[in-house]
Design a protein around this motif. Structure first.
Motif, PDB file in Angstrom:
ATOM      1  N   LEU A   8       0.839  -1.191   0.000  1.00  0.00           N
ATOM      2  CA  LEU A   8       0.000   0.000   0.000  1.00  0.00           C
ATOM      3  C   LEU A   8       0.872   1.239   0.000  1.00  0.00           C
ATOM      4  N   LYS A   9       0.616   2.159  -0.875  1.00  0.00           N
ATOM      5  CA  LYS A   9       1.370   3.399  -0.951  1.00  0.00           C
ATOM      6  C   LYS A   9       0.447   4.555  -0.566  1.00  0.00           C
ATOM      7  N   ASP A  10       1.004   5.566   0.073  1.00  0.00           N
ATOM      8  CA  ASP A  10       0.253   6.771   0.435  1.00  0.00           C
ATOM      9  C   ASP A  10      -1.112   6.446   1.029  1.00  0.00           C
ATOM     10  N   HIS A  11      -1.090   5.644   2.067  1.00  0.00           N
ATOM     11  CA  HIS A  11      -2.307   5.250   2.758  1.00  0.00           C
ATOM     12  C   HIS A  11      -2.561   6.195   3.924  1.00  0.00           C
ATOM     13  N   THR A  12      -3.811   6.314   4.340  1.00  0.00           N
ATOM     14  CA  THR A  12      -4.192   7.193   5.440  1.00  0.00           C
ATOM     15  C   THR A  12      -4.559   6.373   6.670  1.00  0.00           C
ATOM     16  N   LEU A  13      -4.086   6.830   7.831  1.00  0.00           N
ATOM     17  CA  LEU A  13      -4.503   6.284   9.122  1.00  0.00           C
ATOM     18  C   LEU A  13      -5.290   7.376   9.812  1.00  0.00           C
ATOM     19  N   THR A  14      -6.364   7.004  10.475  1.00  0.00           N
ATOM     20  CA  THR A  14      -7.126   7.980  11.245  1.00  0.00           C
ATOM     21  C   THR A  14      -7.462   7.388  12.606  1.00  0.00           C
ATOM     22  N   CYS A  15      -7.560   8.258  13.586  1.00  0.00           N
ATOM     23  CA  CYS A  15      -8.009   7.820  14.909  1.00  0.00           C
ATOM     24  C   CYS A  15      -9.538   7.695  14.874  1.00  0.00           C
ATOM     25  N   HIS A  16     -10.129   7.268  15.953  1.00  0.00           N
ATOM     26  CA  HIS A  16     -11.577   7.039  16.003  1.00  0.00           C
ATOM     27  C   HIS A  16     -12.373   8.330  15.889  1.00  0.00           C
ATOM     28  N   CYS A  17     -11.929   9.383  16.567  1.00  0.00           N
ATOM     29  CA  CYS A  17     -12.688  10.638  16.581  1.00  0.00           C
ATOM     30  C   CYS A  17     -12.388  11.543  15.391  1.00  0.00           C
ATOM     31  N   GLY A  18     -11.356  11.231  14.616  1.00  0.00           N
ATOM     32  CA  GLY A  18     -11.015  12.024  13.437  1.00  0.00           C
ATOM     33  C   GLY A  18     -10.100  13.200  13.702  1.00  0.00           C
ATOM     34  N   ALA A  19      -9.645  13.359  14.929  1.00  0.00           N
ATOM     35  CA  ALA A  19      -8.773  14.495  15.255  1.00  0.00           C
ATOM     36  C   ALA A  19      -7.363  14.343  14.695  1.00  0.00           C
ATOM     37  N   VAL A  20      -6.924  13.096  14.471  1.00  0.00           N
ATOM     38  CA  VAL A  20      -5.565  12.829  13.984  1.00  0.00           C
ATOM     39  C   VAL A  20      -5.640  12.024  12.695  1.00  0.00           C
ATOM     40  N   ALA A  21      -4.827  12.435  11.717  1.00  0.00           N
ATOM     41  CA  ALA A  21      -4.695  11.688  10.467  1.00  0.00           C
ATOM     42  C   ALA A  21      -3.229  11.652  10.075  1.00  0.00           C
ATOM     43  N   LEU A  22      -2.795  10.498   9.625  1.00  0.00           N
ATOM     44  CA  LEU A  22      -1.419  10.307   9.161  1.00  0.00           C
ATOM     45  C   LEU A  22      -1.457   9.813   7.726  1.00  0.00           C
ATOM     46  N   ARG A  23      -0.427  10.180   6.964  1.00  0.00           N
ATOM     47  CA  ARG A  23      -0.227   9.610   5.629  1.00  0.00           C
ATOM     48  C   ARG A  23       1.039   8.778   5.712  1.00  0.00           C
ATOM     49  N   VAL A  24       0.960   7.532   5.269  1.00  0.00           N
ATOM     50  CA  VAL A  24       2.120   6.640   5.322  1.00  0.00           C
ATOM     51  C   VAL A  24       2.316   5.948   3.983  1.00  0.00           C
ATOM     52  N   THR A  25       3.540   5.558   3.744  1.00  0.00           N
ATOM     53  CA  THR A  25       3.859   4.719   2.606  1.00  0.00           C
ATOM     54  C   THR A  25       4.361   3.392   3.153  1.00  0.00           C
ATOM     55  N   LEU A  26       3.557   2.363   3.011  1.00  0.00           N
ATOM     56  CA  LEU A  26       3.954   1.025   3.423  1.00  0.00           C
ATOM     57  C   LEU A  26       4.719   0.398   2.267  1.00  0.00           C
ATOM     58  N   THR A  27       5.915  -0.046   2.539  1.00  0.00           N
ATOM     59  CA  THR A  27       6.742  -0.613   1.482  1.00  0.00           C
ATOM     60  C   THR A  27       6.836  -2.124   1.577  1.00  0.00           C
ATOM     61  N   THR A  28       6.138  -2.715   2.543  1.00  0.00           N
ATOM     62  CA  THR A  28       6.070  -4.168   2.657  1.00  0.00           C
ATOM     63  C   THR A  28       4.600  -4.576   2.664  1.00  0.00           C
ATOM     64  N   PRO A  29       4.313  -5.796   2.257  1.00  0.00           N
ATOM     65  CA  PRO A  29       2.914  -6.234   2.248  1.00  0.00           C
ATOM     66  C   PRO A  29       2.354  -6.333   3.659  1.00  0.00           C
ATOM     67  N   LEU A  30       1.049  -6.216   3.765  1.00  0.00           N
ATOM     68  CA  LEU A  30       0.401  -6.331   5.066  1.00  0.00           C
ATOM     69  C   LEU A  30       0.578  -7.707   5.677  1.00  0.00           C
ATOM     70  N   SER A  31       0.951  -8.690   4.875  1.00  0.00           N
ATOM     71  CA  SER A  31       1.220 -10.016   5.426  1.00  0.00           C
ATOM     72  C   SER A  31       2.442  -9.986   6.348  1.00  0.00           C
ATOM     73  N   ASP A  32       3.239  -8.910   6.285  1.00  0.00           N
ATOM     74  CA  ASP A  32       4.383  -8.744   7.193  1.00  0.00           C
ATOM     75  C   ASP A  32       3.985  -8.075   8.507  1.00  0.00           C
ATOM     76  N   ALA A  33       2.713  -7.698   8.652  1.00  0.00           N
ATOM     77  CA  ALA A  33       2.243  -7.102   9.910  1.00  0.00           C
ATOM     78  C   ALA A  33       2.414  -8.126  11.027  1.00  0.00           C
ATOM     79  N   ARG A  34       2.546  -7.626  12.255  1.00  0.00           N
ATOM     80  CA  ARG A  34       2.763  -8.537  13.381  1.00  0.00           C
ATOM     81  C   ARG A  34       2.239  -7.938  14.666  1.00  0.00           C
ATOM     82  N   ARG A  35       2.209  -8.762  15.678  1.00  0.00           N
ATOM     83  CA  ARG A  35       1.885  -8.338  17.034  1.00  0.00           C
ATOM     84  C   ARG A  35       3.115  -8.590  17.889  1.00  0.00           C
ATOM     85  N   CYS A  36       3.160  -7.941  19.038  1.00  0.00           N
ATOM     86  CA  CYS A  36       4.288  -8.070  19.952  1.00  0.00           C
ATOM     87  C   CYS A  36       3.758  -8.452  21.332  1.00  0.00           C
ATOM     88  N   ASP A  37       4.540  -9.247  22.051  1.00  0.00           N
ATOM     89  CA  ASP A  37       4.099  -9.682  23.385  1.00  0.00           C
ATOM     90  C   ASP A  37       4.857  -9.002  24.523  1.00  0.00           C
TER      91      ASP A  37
END
Length: 128
Positions: A8-37
């Motif tokens: 995904l390139k130039d994707h937008t993240l938003t918080c729940h209330c809409g007060a914050v928005a980020l633009r990001v460029t993901l350079t790896t597939p979402l299959s590389d997403a992870r969780r941390c313990d």
């Protein structure tokens, strides 16, 4: 193309209330997403994807972001002050990257990304 194989390139993240928005460029597939313990991430429960520092831009609500750091004070975790949604964090394992909240990516349902691998944050390499 499935959601997990997309880059995904130039994707937008938003918080729940809409007060914050980020633009990001993901350079790896979402299959590389992870969780941390680690003690913090396992309580937060968010799935994260990686972006380089230069590939994240706060486009709305910079003054509405709150930062939380603990222990070594290396990682910086950013949240919306209004609704409390975790947006992103500067990584301890790689301070040249941000982890971004996949659940805040517009148009992405994290449920479609399965299985999600876990990162061993309890035994962090920086603690050795």
């Amino acid at each position: 193309m499935s959601i997990t194989s997309q880059v995904l390139k130039d994707h937008t993240l938003t918080c729940h209330c809409g007060a914050v928005a980020l633009r990001v460029t993901l350079t790896t597939p979402l299959s590389d997403a992870r969780r941390c313990d680690c003690s913090f991430c396992r309580r937060r429960g968010a799935m994260v994807a990686s972006v380089l520092l230069a590939d994240l831009e706060v486009v709305k609500g910079r003054d509405n972001l709150s930062c939380y750091s603990f222990n070594t004070q290396t990682a910086k975790h950013y949240f919306c002050k209004t609704c409390g949604i975790y947006m992103h964090h500067q990584r301890r394992s790689n301070p040249h990257e941000y982890g971004v909240n996949v659940g805040a990516l517009e148009g992405v349902n994290p449920r479609e990304i399965d299985p999600v691998p876990w990162h061993d944050g309890v035994n962090h390499p920086s603690d050795r």
